[in-house]
Design a protein around this motif. Structure first.
Motif, PDB file in Angstrom:
ATOM      1  N   GLY A  55       0.683  -1.260  -0.032  1.00 56.24           N
ATOM      2  CA  GLY A  55      -0.097   0.037   0.105  1.00 56.24           C
ATOM      3  C   GLY A  55       1.004   1.388  -0.048  1.00 56.24           C
ATOM      4  O   GLY A  55       0.201   2.361   0.487  1.00 56.24           O
ATOM      5  N   VAL A  56       1.935   1.315  -0.670  1.00 60.21           N
ATOM      6  CA  VAL A  56       2.979   2.461  -0.463  1.00 60.21           C
ATOM      7  C   VAL A  56       2.721   3.379  -1.819  1.00 60.21           C
ATOM      8  O   VAL A  56       2.735   2.745  -3.062  1.00 60.21           O
ATOM      9  CB  VAL A  56       4.273   1.956  -0.328  1.00 60.21           C
ATOM     10  CG1 VAL A  56       5.295   3.432  -0.654  1.00 60.21           C
ATOM     11  CG2 VAL A  56       4.875   1.430   1.111  1.00 60.21           C
ATOM     12  N   ARG A  57       2.545   4.640  -1.572  1.00 64.91           N
ATOM     13  CA  ARG A  57       2.569   5.420  -2.693  1.00 64.91           C
ATOM     14  C   ARG A  57       3.933   6.252  -2.864  1.00 64.91           C
ATOM     15  O   ARG A  57       4.542   6.624  -1.928  1.00 64.91           O
ATOM     16  CB  ARG A  57       1.440   6.885  -2.360  1.00 64.91           C
ATOM     17  CG  ARG A  57       0.249   6.573  -2.462  1.00 64.91           C
ATOM     18  CD  ARG A  57      -0.662   7.782  -2.133  1.00 64.91           C
ATOM     19  NE  ARG A  57      -0.161   9.124  -2.883  1.00 64.91           N
ATOM     20  CZ  ARG A  57      -0.866   9.919  -3.086  1.00 64.91           C
ATOM     21  NH1 ARG A  57      -2.003  10.343  -2.247  1.00 64.91           N
ATOM     22  NH2 ARG A  57      -0.484  11.237  -3.730  1.00 64.91           N
ATOM     23  N   VAL A  58       4.635   5.626  -3.940  1.00 62.20           N
ATOM     24  CA  VAL A  58       5.893   5.950  -4.258  1.00 62.20           C
ATOM     25  C   VAL A  58       6.012   7.347  -4.396  1.00 62.20           C
ATOM     26  O   VAL A  58       7.073   8.136  -4.177  1.00 62.20           O
ATOM     27  CB  VAL A  58       6.382   5.127  -5.475  1.00 62.20           C
ATOM     28  CG1 VAL A  58       5.833   5.605  -6.825  1.00 62.20           C
ATOM     29  CG2 VAL A  58       8.001   5.256  -5.507  1.00 62.20           C
ATOM     30  N   ASP A  59       5.031   8.159  -4.897  1.00 60.54           N
ATOM     31  CA  ASP A  59       5.228   9.533  -5.129  1.00 60.54           C
ATOM     32  C   ASP A  59       5.345  10.146  -3.734  1.00 60.54           C
ATOM     33  O   ASP A  59       5.666  11.507  -3.772  1.00 60.54           O
ATOM     34  CB  ASP A  59       3.978  10.250  -5.887  1.00 60.54           C
ATOM     35  CG  ASP A  59       2.725   9.784  -5.091  1.00 60.54           C
ATOM     36  OD1 ASP A  59       2.482   8.901  -4.695  1.00 60.54           O
ATOM     37  OD2 ASP A  59       1.714  10.747  -5.308  1.00 60.54           O
ATOM     38  N   GLY A  99      -6.654   7.263   5.102  1.00 65.27           N
ATOM     39  CA  GLY A  99      -6.247   7.794   3.846  1.00 65.27           C
ATOM     40  C   GLY A  99      -4.786   8.082   3.634  1.00 65.27           C
ATOM     41  O   GLY A  99      -3.870   7.958   4.619  1.00 65.27           O
ATOM     42  N   SER A 100      -4.385   8.587   2.499  1.00 68.95           N
ATOM     43  CA  SER A 100      -3.105   8.884   2.239  1.00 68.95           C
ATOM     44  C   SER A 100      -2.794  10.405   2.072  1.00 68.95           C
ATOM     45  O   SER A 100      -1.567  10.927   1.811  1.00 68.95           O
ATOM     46  CB  SER A 100      -2.583   8.219   0.971  1.00 68.95           C
ATOM     47  OG  SER A 100      -3.268   8.945  -0.397  1.00 68.95           O
ATOM     48  N   ALA A 101      -3.613  11.160   2.311  1.00 71.54           N
ATOM     49  CA  ALA A 101      -3.243  12.669   2.501  1.00 71.54           C
ATOM     50  C   ALA A 101      -2.646  13.308   3.819  1.00 71.54           C
ATOM     51  O   ALA A 101      -2.576  14.596   3.919  1.00 71.54           O
ATOM     52  CB  ALA A 101      -4.700  13.406   2.043  1.00 71.54           C
ATOM     53  N   GLY A 102      -2.765  12.705   4.766  1.00 70.71           N
ATOM     54  CA  GLY A 102      -2.633  13.085   5.926  1.00 70.71           C
ATOM     55  C   GLY A 102      -1.262  12.602   6.626  1.00 70.71           C
ATOM     56  O   GLY A 102      -0.524  11.862   6.063  1.00 70.71           O
ATOM     57  N   ALA A 103      -1.158  13.220   7.783  1.00 66.16           N
ATOM     58  CA  ALA A 103       0.146  12.873   8.680  1.00 66.16           C
ATOM     59  C   ALA A 103       0.425  11.665   9.175  1.00 66.16           C
ATOM     60  O   ALA A 103       1.199  10.951   9.129  1.00 66.16           O
ATOM     61  CB  ALA A 103       0.414  13.901   9.732  1.00 66.16           C
ATOM     62  N   LYS A 127      -5.692   5.909  -2.417  1.00 68.83           N
ATOM     63  CA  LYS A 127      -6.130   7.064  -2.766  1.00 68.83           C
ATOM     64  C   LYS A 127      -5.972   8.088  -1.695  1.00 68.83           C
ATOM     65  O   LYS A 127      -6.052   7.825  -0.341  1.00 68.83           O
ATOM     66  CB  LYS A 127      -7.840   6.663  -3.034  1.00 68.83           C
ATOM     67  CG  LYS A 127      -8.018   5.785  -4.328  1.00 68.83           C
ATOM     68  CD  LYS A 127      -9.494   5.672  -4.143  1.00 68.83           C
ATOM     69  CE  LYS A 127      -9.950   4.482  -4.659  1.00 68.83           C
ATOM     70  NZ  LYS A 127     -11.557   4.184  -5.121  1.00 68.83           N
ATOM     71  N   PRO A 128      -6.243   9.555  -1.845  1.00 72.36           N
ATOM     72  CA  PRO A 128      -6.305  10.509  -0.748  1.00 72.36           C
ATOM     73  C   PRO A 128      -7.297  10.167   0.454  1.00 72.36           C
ATOM     74  O   PRO A 128      -6.885  10.373   1.549  1.00 72.36           O
ATOM     75  CB  PRO A 128      -6.267  11.718  -1.385  1.00 72.36           C
ATOM     76  CG  PRO A 128      -5.978  11.384  -2.707  1.00 72.36           C
ATOM     77  CD  PRO A 128      -6.226   9.893  -3.291  1.00 72.36           C
ATOM     78  N   GLU A 129      -8.238   9.649  -0.146  1.00 71.30           N
ATOM     79  CA  GLU A 129      -9.457   9.515   0.978  1.00 71.30           C
ATOM     80  C   GLU A 129      -9.335   7.992   1.657  1.00 71.30           C
ATOM     81  O   GLU A 129     -10.122   7.422   2.485  1.00 71.30           O
ATOM     82  CB  GLU A 129     -10.541   9.304   0.294  1.00 71.30           C
ATOM     83  CG  GLU A 129     -11.224   8.410  -0.753  1.00 71.30           C
ATOM     84  CD  GLU A 129     -10.647   8.863  -2.246  1.00 71.30           C
ATOM     85  OE1 GLU A 129     -11.043   8.104  -3.035  1.00 71.30           O
ATOM     86  OE2 GLU A 129      -9.924   9.661  -2.318  1.00 71.30           O
TER      87      GLU A 129
END
Length: 335
Positions: free
Chosen positions: A10-14, A208-212, A254-256
């Motif tokens: 589940g890693v976002r490489v960006d 989600g992936s948008a936070g700390a 996803k961000p959410e």
């Protein structure tokens, strides 16, 4: 050359390696379209991607600086079962028939994982796999993706370890996997190893992936990677061994939160390869954009494993079976 493959679920490489992604146009858009059955429905309003600011994965950055990072694009559905089955066996969803995390109707017995391929190439090879998600290594579960190979398991030539400590969720399970894997790597030095961590995926689903919280999960798993690299680096230092360290992920988030469809942010993966004791093999250095089923063959070629096979059209292995067309997404058949 020994192989250590680390799977970060589940890693976002960006977010983990933003400079690497920005510098390589291969990370911009998927290199092949997704099946319309798994098309995204669109993000909810008001959520922007996270901004890591300071580096959140210094170990990955150090590995990348001295190695090679190849863009990898996952084929939807972007769930862990299909993703890891494709990455570890070098087969497509249609070939292994893994479409969901339930592994219903899978053909994994006909699709040996890369550890088994190393053993088949040289029966003296010792292999080890440790995973937070039991579906990858537990023979009593719906999989496993990594073959049990009981004959070698009895003699200790092939070892499997599934996490049991979920008192603090995947965080404690990941720590347990890290401890066990680091000990085996350092003291026994298997010829081929796969280690899986799931903490980032758990955090992505929850926050989600948008936070700390997601960035902190990336920092945590980066430290797990450091433990494993340190374990093999000591063998290189003291025993003069040659190790190829590879890192990949099965999907982003996803961000959410969530995954499974065809958004770029969830389809984008990577293959980071770093050689301790020498230059990255030419087959990796020359690689361009990969698809998930091309990762295992590339790593096997890098460590000198050449698969044997019958000539095309040979009748051995032909089976009349349920067609590998995948799910229809008709809710009458979803259980």
């Amino acid at each position: 050359m020994k192989l250590l493959l680390i799977g970060l679920d589940g890693v976002r490489v960006d977010l983990a390696l933003p400079d690497v992604v920005a510098a390589d146009p291969g990370f911009a858009e998927p290199d092949h379209p997704g099946d319309p059955r798994f098309a995204a429905s669109g993000p909810p309003p008001g959520l922007a991607p996270g901004n890591p600011g300071a580096p959140v994965a210094p170990t990955l950055e150090r590995l990348a600086a001295g190695g090679r990072v190849v863009p990898v694009w996952m084929t939807p559905p972007t769930d862990s079962g299909p993703g890891w089955a494709s990455l570890l066996t070098g087969t497509t969803h249609e070939e292994n028939n893994v479409w969901w995390n339930e592994f219903v109707g899978h053909r994994l017995a006909r699709c040996p994982d890369l550890l088994s391929r190393v053993f088949f190439a040289d029966p003296r090879a010792r292999t080890f796999a440790a995973s937070t998600w039991a579906g990858l290594v537990d023979p009593s579960g719906p999989g496993p993706v990594v073959h049990t190979r009981p004959d070698q398991h009895v003699g200790g030539q092939h070892q499997l370890f599934a996490a049991t400590d979920f008192g603090d969720g995947c965080r404690s399970a990941d720590r347990q996997v890290r401890s066990r894997a680091a000990w085996v790597l350092n003291h026994e030095g298997p010829d081929a190893t796969f280690v899986h961590f799931e903490g980032v995926d758990e955090t992505g689903h929850r926050y989600g992936s948008a936070g700390a919280e997601y960035l902190e999960a990336l920092r945590t798993v980066d430290e797990h990677v450091r433990f494993l690299v340190k374990a093999v680096a000591e063998r290189v230092e003291q025993l003069g061994e040659d190790w190829l360290v590879a890192v990949t992920t099965d999907h982003g988030h996803k961000p959410e939160g969530g995954h499974g469809e065809d958004e770029t942010v969830v389809r984008r993966s990577f293959l980071l390869v770093h050689r301790l004791g020498g230059a990255v093999p030419a087959v990796v250095a020359d690689a361009t954009t990969l698809r998930s089923h091309e990762v295992a063959p590339l790593l096997l070629a890098a460590v000198g494993v050449v698969p044997g096979e019958f000539r095309a059209g040979h009748p051995v292995g032909q089976v009349r079976d349920v067609a590998s067309t995948g799910p229809t997404r008709d809710l009458r058949y979803e259980w």
